[in-house]
Design a protein around this motif. Structure first.
Motif, short mmCIF file in Angstrom:
data_model
loop_
_atom_site.label_atom_id
_atom_site.label_comp_id
_atom_site.label_asym_id
_atom_site.label_seq_id
_atom_site.Cartn_x
_atom_site.Cartn_y
_atom_site.Cartn_z
N ARG A 82 0.87 -1.18 0.00
CA ARG A 82 0.00 0.00 0.00
C ARG A 82 0.90 1.23 0.00
NH1 ARG A 82 -4.46 1.93 4.55
NH2 ARG A 82 -5.08 3.81 3.45
N ASP A 83 0.64 2.14 -0.89
CA ASP A 83 1.45 3.36 -1.02
C ASP A 83 2.94 3.01 -1.16
OD1 ASP A 83 -0.89 4.90 -0.77
OD2 ASP A 83 -0.70 4.94 1.42
N GLU A 85 4.69 0.58 0.06
CA GLU A 85 5.35 -0.04 1.21
C GLU A 85 4.60 -1.30 1.63
OE1 GLU A 85 7.99 1.12 3.01
OE2 GLU A 85 8.26 3.04 1.97
N PRO A 86 5.32 -2.28 2.21
CA PRO A 86 4.63 -3.42 2.81
C PRO A 86 3.66 -2.94 3.90
CG PRO A 86 6.95 -3.89 2.60
CD PRO A 86 6.78 -2.43 2.29
N PHE A 87 2.45 -3.46 3.83
CA PHE A 87 1.35 -2.99 4.69
C PHE A 87 0.69 -4.18 5.36
CE2 PHE A 87 -3.29 -2.29 4.93
CZ PHE A 87 -3.33 -1.19 5.78
N LEU A 88 0.52 -4.09 6.68
CA LEU A 88 -0.12 -5.15 7.45
C LEU A 88 -1.62 -4.90 7.58
CD1 LEU A 88 -0.04 -7.61 9.44
CD2 LEU A 88 0.35 -5.90 11.26
N GLY A 136 -14.99 1.97 0.29
CA GLY A 136 -14.33 2.97 1.12
C GLY A 136 -13.06 2.46 1.76
N LEU A 137 -12.55 1.36 1.22
CA LEU A 137 -11.38 0.71 1.83
C LEU A 137 -10.30 0.46 0.78
CD1 LEU A 137 -13.26 -2.03 3.87
CD2 LEU A 137 -11.96 -0.11 4.83
N PRO A 138 -9.03 0.44 1.22
CA PRO A 138 -7.94 0.07 0.29
C PRO A 138 -7.89 -1.44 0.14
CG PRO A 138 -7.03 0.60 2.45
CD PRO A 138 -8.52 0.78 2.54
N VAL A 139 -8.24 -1.92 -1.03
CA VAL A 139 -8.31 -3.36 -1.25
C VAL A 139 -7.38 -3.76 -2.40
CG1 VAL A 139 -10.67 -3.52 -0.40
CG2 VAL A 139 -10.27 -3.13 -2.82
#
Ligand code: ZN
Length: 141
Positions: A82-83, A85-88, A136-139
């Protein structure tokens, strides 16, 4: 933070220290390990739990907290990009002294008593998150 890597380098067990932030600690660990796509599991205990409920009507997280000691009865999640970078993304179920469980979307602010983390990298292209306006979510896109 203690890290025990598997011999093939694709998985690791990590112990977070008392006082660390669970979300930030796991995120730091997966980034240090170079994992861009993977799965996460955590067991242990918290001194303070913080998690969210995504209100599908307002499209905002409602925050919940469980102060004091609790068990991490379960915490599972995944790692993607996400953006850049590794995203948890993880969900947590915690139980207090009465054995009752609460849970939701893991938020920064959960403080570790002891956390034993298992992460496993997936091969191949990492999923990339982008905001889905309907949800409305980053998927994963
Ligand atoms: Zn979630």
């Amino acid at each position: 933070m203690l890290v025990y890597k598997s011999d093939d380098g694709k998985a690791a067990m990590i112990r977070l220290e008392k006082g660390e932030d669970l979300y930030e600690g796991v995120t730091e660990a997966v980034r240090d390990l170079g994992i861009e796509a993977g799965t996460v599991q955590v067991i242990g205990g918290l001194t303070h739990a913080k998690f969210g409920y995504y209100n599908q009507g307002t499209k905002e997280y409602e925050e919940h907290e469980l102060p004091g000691g609790s068990e991490i009865a379960s915490c599972v999640g995944n790692v993607s990009i996400r953006d850049g970078e590794p995203f948890l993304h993880a969900h947590v179920v915690v139980s207090g002294s009465d054995g009752r469980a609460l849970g939701g979307h893991l938020l920064p602010g959960s403080k570790v008593f002891l956390a034993e983390v298992y992460v496993r990298a997936l091969g191949g292209e990492a999923p990339v998150r982008k905001v889905d306006e309907t949800l409305g979510l980053p998927v994963w896109s």
